[in-house]
Design a protein around this motif. Structure first.
Motif, PDB file in Angstrom:
ATOM      1  N   GLU A 174       0.827  -1.203   0.000  1.00  0.00           N
ATOM      2  CA  GLU A 174       0.000   0.000   0.000  1.00  0.00           C
ATOM      3  C   GLU A 174       0.860   1.251   0.000  1.00  0.00           C
ATOM      4  N   ASP A 175       2.031   1.184   0.614  1.00  0.00           N
ATOM      5  CA  ASP A 175       2.906   2.341   0.669  1.00  0.00           C
ATOM      6  C   ASP A 175       3.532   2.623  -0.697  1.00  0.00           C
ATOM      7  N   LYS A 176       3.629   1.611  -1.556  1.00  0.00           N
ATOM      8  CA  LYS A 176       4.249   1.789  -2.856  1.00  0.00           C
ATOM      9  C   LYS A 176       3.336   2.520  -3.839  1.00  0.00           C
ATOM     10  N   LEU A 177       2.027   2.422  -3.685  1.00  0.00           N
ATOM     11  CA  LEU A 177       1.086   3.041  -4.609  1.00  0.00           C
ATOM     12  C   LEU A 177       1.042   4.545  -4.398  1.00  0.00           C
ATOM     13  N   PRO A 178       0.863   5.277  -5.463  1.00  0.00           N
ATOM     14  CA  PRO A 178       0.750   6.728  -5.310  1.00  0.00           C
ATOM     15  C   PRO A 178      -0.455   7.088  -4.437  1.00  0.00           C
ATOM     16  N   ALA A 179      -0.340   8.172  -3.742  1.00  0.00           N
ATOM     17  CA  ALA A 179      -1.390   8.591  -2.821  1.00  0.00           C
ATOM     18  C   ALA A 179      -2.627   9.071  -3.549  1.00  0.00           C
ATOM     19  N   MET A 180      -2.507   9.420  -4.816  1.00  0.00           N
ATOM     20  CA  MET A 180      -3.668   9.958  -5.527  1.00  0.00           C
ATOM     21  C   MET A 180      -4.632   8.882  -6.014  1.00  0.00           C
ATOM     22  N   ILE A 181      -4.324   7.616  -5.833  1.00  0.00           N
ATOM     23  CA  ILE A 181      -5.238   6.543  -6.239  1.00  0.00           C
ATOM     24  C   ILE A 181      -6.196   6.287  -5.082  1.00  0.00           C
ATOM     25  N   PRO A 182      -7.515   6.360  -5.352  1.00  0.00           N
ATOM     26  CA  PRO A 182      -8.486   6.105  -4.274  1.00  0.00           C
ATOM     27  C   PRO A 182      -8.364   4.672  -3.762  1.00  0.00           C
ATOM     28  N   ASP A 183      -8.767   4.455  -2.534  1.00  0.00           N
ATOM     29  CA  ASP A 183      -8.629   3.149  -1.889  1.00  0.00           C
ATOM     30  C   ASP A 183      -9.380   2.045  -2.624  1.00  0.00           C
ATOM     31  N   GLU A 184     -10.534   2.351  -3.201  1.00  0.00           N
ATOM     32  CA  GLU A 184     -11.307   1.300  -3.867  1.00  0.00           C
ATOM     33  C   GLU A 184     -10.655   0.808  -5.153  1.00  0.00           C
ATOM     34  N   TYR A 185      -9.692   1.564  -5.697  1.00  0.00           N
ATOM     35  CA  TYR A 185      -9.023   1.167  -6.936  1.00  0.00           C
ATOM     36  C   TYR A 185      -7.631   0.590  -6.705  1.00  0.00           C
TER      37      TYR A 185
ATOM     38  N   GLU B 174      -6.546  -2.169  -5.216  1.00  0.00           N
ATOM     39  CA  GLU B 174      -6.408  -3.598  -5.525  1.00  0.00           C
ATOM     40  C   GLU B 174      -6.383  -3.823  -7.033  1.00  0.00           C
ATOM     41  N   SER B 175      -7.264  -3.130  -7.754  1.00  0.00           N
ATOM     42  CA  SER B 175      -7.282  -3.249  -9.217  1.00  0.00           C
ATOM     43  C   SER B 175      -5.980  -2.750  -9.818  1.00  0.00           C
ATOM     44  N   PHE B 176      -5.467  -1.658  -9.266  1.00  0.00           N
ATOM     45  CA  PHE B 176      -4.215  -1.118  -9.772  1.00  0.00           C
ATOM     46  C   PHE B 176      -3.059  -2.079  -9.502  1.00  0.00           C
ATOM     47  N   ASN B 177      -3.060  -2.701  -8.331  1.00  0.00           N
ATOM     48  CA  ASN B 177      -2.035  -3.706  -8.011  1.00  0.00           C
ATOM     49  C   ASN B 177      -2.104  -4.876  -8.993  1.00  0.00           C
ATOM     50  N   ASN B 178      -3.337  -5.340  -9.283  1.00  0.00           N
ATOM     51  CA  ASN B 178      -3.504  -6.441 -10.241  1.00  0.00           C
ATOM     52  C   ASN B 178      -3.018  -6.049 -11.630  1.00  0.00           C
ATOM     53  N   LEU B 179      -3.283  -4.805 -12.036  1.00  0.00           N
ATOM     54  CA  LEU B 179      -2.820  -4.322 -13.333  1.00  0.00           C
ATOM     55  C   LEU B 179      -1.293  -4.309 -13.384  1.00  0.00           C
ATOM     56  N   LEU B 180      -0.667  -3.853 -12.325  1.00  0.00           N
ATOM     57  CA  LEU B 180       0.794  -3.833 -12.290  1.00  0.00           C
ATOM     58  C   LEU B 180       1.375  -5.247 -12.319  1.00  0.00           C
TER      59      LEU B 180
END
Length: 143
Positions: free
Chosen positions: A12-23, A25-31
């Motif tokens: 969670e710390d690696k993701l940019p802060a501007m991504i809302p919490d509900e997205y 997990e989807s963003f992690n899966n995309l990466l």
């Protein structure tokens, strides 16, 4: 001597802060998906294809315009044309009789030329042979 670990970085710390919490997990899966595609070499393939697209299109167009490809396509279309002209019921009957003939053929007799002549007198044998000869004669006609 090394320092003790004071902070552990989480996903969670690696993701940019501007991504809302509900997205997140989807963003992690995309990466993860992108990483898998990169590890498999698929992204390298797509990149190489996008850089060389003009060469690839030229090669395909040369292959499609070659005489060999044109003749092959003409042959395939001729076969489909032939198959569309055949009567399905007649073909089923013909294939059934052919299968029965192959199954019942058995061992050929050693009677020589006279046994072949006697066999030709039978209408069951003479009919298919005359059809075969007509097909061969039709194939030799020039259009």
């Amino acid at each position: 001597m090394s320092k003790p670990i004071e902070y552990v970085e989480t996903e969670e710390d690696k993701l940019p802060a501007m991504i809302p919490d509900e997205y997140k997990e989807s963003f992690n899966n995309l990466l993860k998906t992108i990483k898998s595609l990169n590890d498999s070499g698929f992204l390298t393939l797509v990149n190489a294809m996008s850089v060389n697209y003009k060469y690839i299109i030229d090669t395909f167009s040369e292959q499609f315009n070659s005489d060999t490809t044109k003749k092959s396509l003409t042959n395939v279309m001729s076969i489909f044309d032939l198959l569309s002209k055949l009567d399905p019921d007649m073909m089923v009957s013909l294939m059934n009789r052919l299968g029965d003939s192959i199954n019942n053929a058995g061992k050929p007799e050693s009677g020589g030329l006279m046994s072949i002549v006697r066999m030709m007198n039978s209408s069951d044998v003479a009919g298919p042979i005359s059809v075969l000869l007509k097909i061969l004669a039709g194939m030799s006609e020039k259009k």
